[in-house]
Design a protein around this motif. Sequence first.
Motif, short mmCIF file in Angstrom:
data_model
loop_
_atom_site.label_atom_id
_atom_site.label_comp_id
_atom_site.label_asym_id
_atom_site.label_seq_id
_atom_site.Cartn_x
_atom_site.Cartn_y
_atom_site.Cartn_z
N LYS A 47 0.85 -1.18 0.00
CA LYS A 47 0.00 0.00 0.00
C LYS A 47 0.89 1.24 0.00
O LYS A 47 2.05 1.18 0.42
N PRO A 48 0.37 2.39 -0.45
CA PRO A 48 1.20 3.61 -0.47
C PRO A 48 1.85 3.92 0.87
O PRO A 48 3.02 4.29 0.93
N GLY A 49 1.08 3.76 1.95
CA GLY A 49 1.63 4.03 3.28
C GLY A 49 2.73 3.05 3.64
O GLY A 49 3.73 3.44 4.28
N GLU A 50 2.55 1.80 3.27
CA GLU A 50 3.57 0.79 3.54
C GLU A 50 4.85 1.09 2.77
O GLU A 50 5.95 0.98 3.31
N HIS A 51 4.68 1.49 1.51
CA HIS A 51 5.86 1.80 0.70
C HIS A 51 6.59 3.01 1.26
O HIS A 51 7.83 3.05 1.27
N ALA A 52 5.84 4.02 1.70
CA ALA A 52 6.47 5.21 2.28
C ALA A 52 7.28 4.85 3.52
O ALA A 52 8.38 5.37 3.73
N LEU A 53 6.75 3.93 4.33
CA LEU A 53 7.47 3.48 5.53
C LEU A 53 8.73 2.73 5.14
O LEU A 53 9.82 2.99 5.68
N VAL A 54 8.61 1.79 4.19
CA VAL A 54 9.76 1.02 3.75
C VAL A 54 10.83 1.94 3.16
O VAL A 54 12.02 1.80 3.46
N GLN A 55 10.41 2.86 2.34
CA GLN A 55 11.35 3.79 1.70
C GLN A 55 12.02 4.68 2.74
O GLN A 55 13.25 4.91 2.69
N GLY A 56 11.25 5.18 3.71
CA GLY A 56 11.81 6.05 4.74
C GLY A 56 12.84 5.32 5.59
O GLY A 56 13.94 5.83 5.83
N MET A 57 12.51 4.12 6.03
CA MET A 57 13.46 3.33 6.82
C MET A 57 14.67 2.94 5.99
O MET A 57 15.81 3.00 6.46
N GLY A 58 14.41 2.56 4.74
CA GLY A 58 15.50 2.12 3.88
C GLY A 58 16.50 3.23 3.59
O GLY A 58 17.72 3.02 3.68
N GLU A 59 16.00 4.40 3.26
CA GLU A 59 16.91 5.51 2.93
C GLU A 59 17.69 5.96 4.16
O GLU A 59 18.86 6.32 4.07
N SER A 60 17.03 5.96 5.32
CA SER A 60 17.73 6.35 6.55
C SER A 60 18.84 5.35 6.87
O SER A 60 19.97 5.74 7.22
N THR A 61 18.54 4.06 6.73
CA THR A 61 19.55 3.04 6.99
C THR A 61 20.71 3.16 6.01
O THR A 61 21.89 3.07 6.41
N LYS A 62 20.40 3.36 4.74
CA LYS A 62 21.46 3.49 3.74
C LYS A 62 22.36 4.69 4.03
O LYS A 62 23.56 4.66 3.76
N HIS A 63 21.77 5.74 4.56
CA HIS A 63 22.55 6.94 4.85
C HIS A 63 23.49 6.71 6.04
O HIS A 63 24.70 6.95 5.94
N TYR A 64 22.94 6.23 7.15
CA TYR A 64 23.73 6.13 8.38
C TYR A 64 24.64 4.90 8.40
O TYR A 64 25.67 4.91 9.09
N ALA A 65 24.28 3.85 7.68
CA ALA A 65 25.10 2.63 7.69
C ALA A 65 25.82 2.43 6.36
O ALA A 65 26.27 1.33 6.06
N LYS A 66 25.97 3.50 5.59
CA LYS A 66 26.58 3.40 4.26
C LYS A 66 27.97 2.78 4.31
O LYS A 66 28.32 1.96 3.46
N HIS A 67 28.76 3.15 5.31
CA HIS A 67 30.13 2.66 5.39
C HIS A 67 30.17 1.13 5.56
O HIS A 67 31.16 0.49 5.17
N LEU A 68 29.13 0.55 6.13
CA LEU A 68 29.06 -0.90 6.26
C LEU A 68 28.41 -1.55 5.03
O LEU A 68 28.92 -2.54 4.50
N LEU A 69 27.31 -0.98 4.59
CA LEU A 69 26.58 -1.57 3.46
C LEU A 69 27.44 -1.61 2.20
O LEU A 69 27.36 -2.56 1.41
N ASP A 70 28.27 -0.59 2.01
CA ASP A 70 29.13 -0.54 0.82
C ASP A 70 30.18 -1.65 0.82
O ASP A 70 30.73 -1.99 -0.24
N GLN A 71 30.46 -2.21 1.99
CA GLN A 71 31.50 -3.24 2.07
C GLN A 71 30.94 -4.67 1.98
O GLN A 71 31.71 -5.62 1.92
N LEU A 72 29.62 -4.80 1.96
CA LEU A 72 29.03 -6.14 1.95
C LEU A 72 29.34 -6.86 0.64
O LEU A 72 29.19 -6.31 -0.44
#
Length: 251
Positions: A88-113
């Motif tokens: 649903k639109p609300g579900e996607h907004a939640l997933v996108q919000g959490m996902g983008e925040s995680t990618k921003h703050y944990a970028k140094h780890l995610l880039d090394q996976l």
Amino acid sequence: MIAIDHISWSGLRAFKKSPAHYLHYLESKKEPPTDAMKRGSAVHCYVLRSNDFPKEYCVAPEFDLRKKEDKEKFKAFEAEHKGLIILKPGEHALVQGMGESTKHYAKHLLDQLQTTEQELRWEHSSGIEVLSYLDGVGGDFFLEYKTVQDADPKTVKRNAWFDGYIHQMSLYYEGIYQKIGVRLPGFLVSCEASKPYGVSIFRVSPELLEKVYREVHGWICEFAEWADTQEIESYQRWVPFKGYYDYEIKF
């Protein structure tokens, strides 16, 4: 008796309460995933397998399913996107919000996976096969990703212990060692499931993981012993595991 070919962390956590809880866990696996489970899987895919997200998920327009016309439109949308998981639109907004925040703050780890959501199977000394799914493995660490209600560091530290995150990670730690012969530290990344989608990151040392695994090892031995008889017992007769509160938490 039921056929038991492996144990996972979820199953072991249920068994730690009692064999009756473990058997209930097996039955619950047959039920369709809840909305919360679906959102959790979507966030993991968005963060850990971004390229696969549009291949597995789609966003539905707003439909009022109380109206006959919208019901028909939704059925047509489902048919058009067959094989995809609909958010649903609300579900996607939640997933996108959490996902983008995680990618921003944990970028140094995610880039090394180097690998993500990888199956890990290994045989415990009791003869029981252990099945895990690693969120991510880098060159010299592994990563566990959690969606939580509160990512405040103090709260995460407490919940990492009492909800068994550290015990779960110790199981992965031992499994990696059994497969490749290397002792790796783990990183616990937690993201809040509400705005502003706060993120906290902890490094969990090999020393702590090895110490905690000694306790988990005991649980697996208890499970293997029970698997031979499969006597169904609950809290009243089952002797609780000891040691859950025995260690000082050090990250």
